[in-house]
Design an enzyme around this catalytic site. Structure first.
Site, PDB file in Angstrom:
ATOM      1  N   LYS A 130       0.855  -1.184   0.000  1.00 63.19           N
ATOM      2  CA  LYS A 130       0.000   0.000   0.000  1.00 63.19           C
ATOM      3  C   LYS A 130       0.887   1.229   0.000  1.00 63.19           C
ATOM      4  O   LYS A 130       2.047   1.153   0.427  1.00 63.19           O
ATOM      5  CB  LYS A 130      -0.890  -0.007   1.253  1.00 63.19           C
ATOM      6  CG  LYS A 130      -2.105   0.874   1.140  1.00 63.19           C
ATOM      7  CD  LYS A 130      -3.292   0.179   0.473  1.00 63.19           C
ATOM      8  CE  LYS A 130      -4.430   1.141   0.237  1.00 63.19           C
ATOM      9  NZ  LYS A 130      -5.654   0.473  -0.213  1.00 63.19           N
ATOM     10  N   ASP A 170      -7.088   4.562  -4.245  1.00 62.41           N
ATOM     11  CA  ASP A 170      -7.726   4.440  -2.928  1.00 62.41           C
ATOM     12  C   ASP A 170      -8.302   5.835  -2.665  1.00 62.41           C
ATOM     13  O   ASP A 170      -8.544   6.584  -3.626  1.00 62.41           O
ATOM     14  CB  ASP A 170      -6.700   4.030  -1.856  1.00 62.41           C
ATOM     15  CG  ASP A 170      -7.336   3.642  -0.522  1.00 62.41           C
ATOM     16  OD1 ASP A 170      -7.837   2.518  -0.401  1.00 62.41           O
ATOM     17  OD2 ASP A 170      -7.356   4.474   0.417  1.00 62.41           O
TER      18      ASP A 170
HETATM   19  P1  NDP Z   1     -12.937   8.082  -2.345  1.00 56.71           P
HETATM   20  O1  NDP Z   1     -11.856   9.078  -2.159  1.00 56.71           O
HETATM   21  O2  NDP Z   1     -13.511   7.870  -3.698  1.00 56.71           O
HETATM   22  O3  NDP Z   1     -14.151   8.394  -1.346  1.00 56.71           O
HETATM   23  C1  NDP Z   1     -13.980   8.462   0.019  1.00 56.71           C
HETATM   24  C2  NDP Z   1     -15.297   8.875   0.661  1.00 56.71           C
HETATM   25  O4  NDP Z   1     -15.156   8.770   2.069  1.00 56.71           O
HETATM   26  C3  NDP Z   1     -15.664  10.319   0.388  1.00 56.71           C
HETATM   27  O5  NDP Z   1     -17.060  10.456   0.417  1.00 56.71           O
HETATM   28  C4  NDP Z   1     -15.015  11.043   1.580  1.00 56.71           C
HETATM   29  O6  NDP Z   1     -15.625  12.285   1.888  1.00 56.71           O
HETATM   30  C5  NDP Z   1     -15.232  10.049   2.689  1.00 56.71           C
HETATM   31  N1  NDP Z   1     -14.137  10.183   3.676  1.00 56.71           N
HETATM   32  C6  NDP Z   1     -12.801  10.058   3.461  1.00 56.71           C
HETATM   33  N2  NDP Z   1     -12.104  10.278   4.571  1.00 56.71           N
HETATM   34  C7  NDP Z   1     -13.006  10.552   5.519  1.00 56.71           C
HETATM   35  C8  NDP Z   1     -12.910  10.860   6.891  1.00 56.71           C
HETATM   36  N3  NDP Z   1     -11.720  10.948   7.513  1.00 56.71           N
HETATM   37  N4  NDP Z   1     -14.079  11.059   7.561  1.00 56.71           N
HETATM   38  C9  NDP Z   1     -15.272  10.960   6.931  1.00 56.71           C
HETATM   39  N5  NDP Z   1     -15.426  10.662   5.638  1.00 56.71           N
HETATM   40  C10 NDP Z   1     -14.316  10.478   4.937  1.00 56.71           C
HETATM   41  O7  NDP Z   1     -12.331   6.705  -1.757  1.00 56.71           O
HETATM   42  P2  NDP Z   1     -12.817   5.215  -2.018  1.00 56.71           P
HETATM   43  O8  NDP Z   1     -14.275   5.173  -2.190  1.00 56.71           O
HETATM   44  O9  NDP Z   1     -11.936   4.630  -3.054  1.00 56.71           O
HETATM   45  O10 NDP Z   1     -12.410   4.518  -0.648  1.00 56.71           O
HETATM   46  C11 NDP Z   1     -13.296   4.435   0.479  1.00 56.71           C
HETATM   47  C12 NDP Z   1     -12.834   3.342   1.419  1.00 56.71           C
HETATM   48  O11 NDP Z   1     -12.849   2.080   0.719  1.00 56.71           O
HETATM   49  C13 NDP Z   1     -11.419   3.484   1.969  1.00 56.71           C
HETATM   50  O12 NDP Z   1     -11.383   2.931   3.273  1.00 56.71           O
HETATM   51  C14 NDP Z   1     -10.601   2.601   1.032  1.00 56.71           C
HETATM   52  O13 NDP Z   1      -9.410   2.161   1.640  1.00 56.71           O
HETATM   53  C15 NDP Z   1     -11.574   1.460   0.827  1.00 56.71           C
HETATM   54  N6  NDP Z   1     -11.351   0.638  -0.351  1.00 56.71           N
HETATM   55  C16 NDP Z   1     -11.314   1.193  -1.598  1.00 56.71           C
HETATM   56  C17 NDP Z   1     -11.139   0.393  -2.704  1.00 56.71           C
HETATM   57  C18 NDP Z   1     -11.227   0.936  -4.100  1.00 56.71           C
HETATM   58  O14 NDP Z   1     -11.235   0.124  -5.027  1.00 56.71           O
HETATM   59  N7  NDP Z   1     -11.305   2.230  -4.298  1.00 56.71           N
HETATM   60  C19 NDP Z   1     -10.881  -1.062  -2.582  1.00 56.71           C
HETATM   61  C20 NDP Z   1     -11.030  -1.563  -1.215  1.00 56.71           C
HETATM   62  C21 NDP Z   1     -11.221  -0.726  -0.162  1.00 56.71           C
HETATM   63  P3  NDP Z   1     -14.912  13.653   1.438  1.00 56.71           P
HETATM   64  O15 NDP Z   1     -15.089  13.731  -0.050  1.00 56.71           O
HETATM   65  O16 NDP Z   1     -15.640  14.697   2.192  1.00 56.71           O
HETATM   66  O17 NDP Z   1     -13.474  13.512   1.855  1.00 56.71           O
END
Ligand code: NDP
Length: 449
Positions: A130, A170
């Site tokens: 990662k 991510d």
């Molecule tokens: P994105 O950046 O596309 O979206 C993240 C979302 O979560 C946004 O709505 C963001 O809000 C919110 N968010 C992020 N940080 C915080 C925080 N500290 N508190 C509250 N809300 C938060 O990321 P992904 O959708 O790709 O990833 C989301 C999760 O899924 C992560 O844990 C990632 O590790 C996991 N994941 C992702 C994969 C992928 O294929 N993308 C695969 C497996 C797991 P805002 O816009 O306001 O920051």
């Protein structure tokens, strides 16, 4: 789950804490895995004899680097970049890059550690790693994002490769960033090495379904958890935290399966829409305009916005945390259970605190941990690597069928393992043990690595 750690495992955990001071998220991730492993050491004493757990907890390589770049005003900015190459017993390191101001070594190590077992669960030939940077993409211009990505890759390129380490996206790293990163890699190496990054765009080496894969996969996992309980998603009221990549495609598949999503969020607040979330509007706001979820309520009649609200207080039958780590604590978990929640699947990585997990497991609800439930993203990345290696591109339907069968397989494996190790229905135990045994066997076979 074993509450009291067996002595040998407790000693390993103390050692991990002492060797990695201040890395709380990493400690949490390690504890959650190794506390499941007591019965494994009894059944396979060779794992203890060869110190497999101790070795698995130590990354093979950790890279930390300076990322200098210039903002639009011409001011020099300096960020810190990371890549933790955790374990390559099963294949090249594989795992995403996160750009978020909270990123530091402890976050990257927790994510890399989880990734090792998740990737093993997919049954595909990929190791775990990662990376990321403490860069905040919010409010940055297109040009700033591009220059940051180029500077980040200027250092990272010497450490990665299709047979070495294959990053993906991510939080904060989506298709746009992967494009800039790949462009810079290609320029520096003079190689069109498609297999070096996944999450690429369609038309330049990307795979159909990769964008949707994590969310879709998590919903397939819920479908399977409900199936063994002779239930289905049809008509279920659901809540999905976040509104990024994972959340959006979780909501899309839930709706396709006849469920109704009534709330989603971002880091600033929660929207509740009892008629069912209008996903086209969420996509327009988040994917096209890159604005805040608060805008949803101003554009949709009947929807409410709760600034700083807690999404887990919205009553639902299925909850899918899809934003970030530690977003459901013990209190939230108790609220969910009290409000009639029957299934929780983690689209995000480690979104539930240890106390929250205990509440769900003790309540006997279907709880799918991230390692299993969100493995569809990395599995489809591995499918992207297969297409790149054979210079092929598969149809959406074909790729989605493969994703479905991988998720169904992960469910079956974790279910059976939990039963075999005396914890029927406990997917946390099932996922940790299944993933661990696959990596441990490979490590034993490869000698002292
Ligand atoms: P994105 O950046 O596309 O979206 C993240 C979302 O979560 C946004 O709505 C963001 O809000 C919110 N968010 C992020 N940080 C915080 C925080 N500290 N508190 C509250 N809300 C938060 O990321 P992904 O959708 O790709 O990833 C989301 C999760 O899924 C992560 O844990 C990632 O590790 C996991 N994941 C992702 C994969 C992928 O294929 N993308 C695969 C497996 C797991 P805002 O816009 O306001 O920051």
């Amino acid at each position: 789950m074993n509450r009291a750690l067996p002595e040998a495992i407790a000693a390993i955990f103390q050692q991990v804490k002492a060797r990695n001071p201040g890395e709380d998220e990493f400690h949490q991730a390690v504890k959650e895995v190794i506390e499941s492993l007591g019965p494994v050491l009894v059944k396979y004493p060779e794992f203890a004899e060869h110190k497999i757990i101790e070795r698995i907890c130590e990354p093979e390589r950790q890279i930390i680097f300076r990322v200098p770049w210039q903002d639009d005003r011409g001011e020099v900015q300096i960020n810190r970049g990371f890549r933790v190459e955790f374990n390559s017993a099963l294949g090249p390191y594989k795992g995403g890059l996160r750009f978020h101001p909270s990123v530091y070594l402890g976050i990257v190590k927790f994510l890399g550690f989880e990734q090792v077992f998740k990737n093993a669960l997919t049954g595909m030939p990929i190791g775990g790693g990662k990376g990321g940077a403490d860069f905040d993409p919010k409010g940055r211009s297109e040009g700033e994002i591009m220059r940051f990505c180029q500077s980040f890759m200027t250092e990272l390129h010497r450490h990665i490769g299709e047979y070495t380490d294959v990053p993906a996206g991510d939080i904060g790293v989506g298709g746009r960033e992967i494009g800039y990163l790949f462009g810079q890699y290609k320029r520096l190496t003079n190689r069109y090495e498609s297999g070096v990054l996944t999450g690429k765009g369609i038309g330049w080496g990307g795979s159909l379904v990769r964008t949707e894969a994590t969310g879709y996969g998590a919903v397939y996992f819920v479908r399977e958890m409900l199936k063994v309980r002779r239930d289905s998603l049809e008509g279920k009221i659901c809540v999905v935290s976040g509104s990024g990549n994972v959340a959006i495609y979780t909501m899309e598949k839930l709706a396709e399966m006849g469920a109704k999503v009534i709330a989603c969020s971002d880091s600033q607040g929660v929207v509740i829409d009892e008629q069912g979330i209008d996903l086209d509007l969420v996509k327009q706001i988040k994917e096209v305009e890159r604005r805040r979820i608060a805008d949803y309520a101003t554009r949709r009649q009947g929807a409410r916005y709760l600034p700083g609200g807690n999404i887990w207080s919205v009553p639902c039958q299925v909850a899918m945390p899809s934003a970030t780590q530690n977003e459901i604590n013990g209190k939230d978990a108790r609220t969910l259970v009290r409000n009639g929640c029957i299934a929780v699947a983690e689209g995000a990585n480690m979104p539930t605190t240890p106390e929250g997990i205990r509440v769900f497991v003790d309540a006997g609800i279907a709880f799918g941990p991230g390692k299993a439930a969100n493995a569809g993203g990395v599995a489809t990345s591995a499918l992207e690597m297969q297409q790149n290696a054979s210079r092929d591109s598969w149809t959406f339907e074909f790729t989605e069928r493969k994703l479905d069968s991988i998720m169904t397989g992960i469910h079956a494996a974790t279910w059976e393992t939990a039963e075999e190790f005396g914890a029927p229905g406990n997917y946390v135990v099932g996922a940790n043990i299944t993933g661990f045994i696959r990596v441990a066997r490979a490590m034993l076979a490869l000698g002292l690595i």
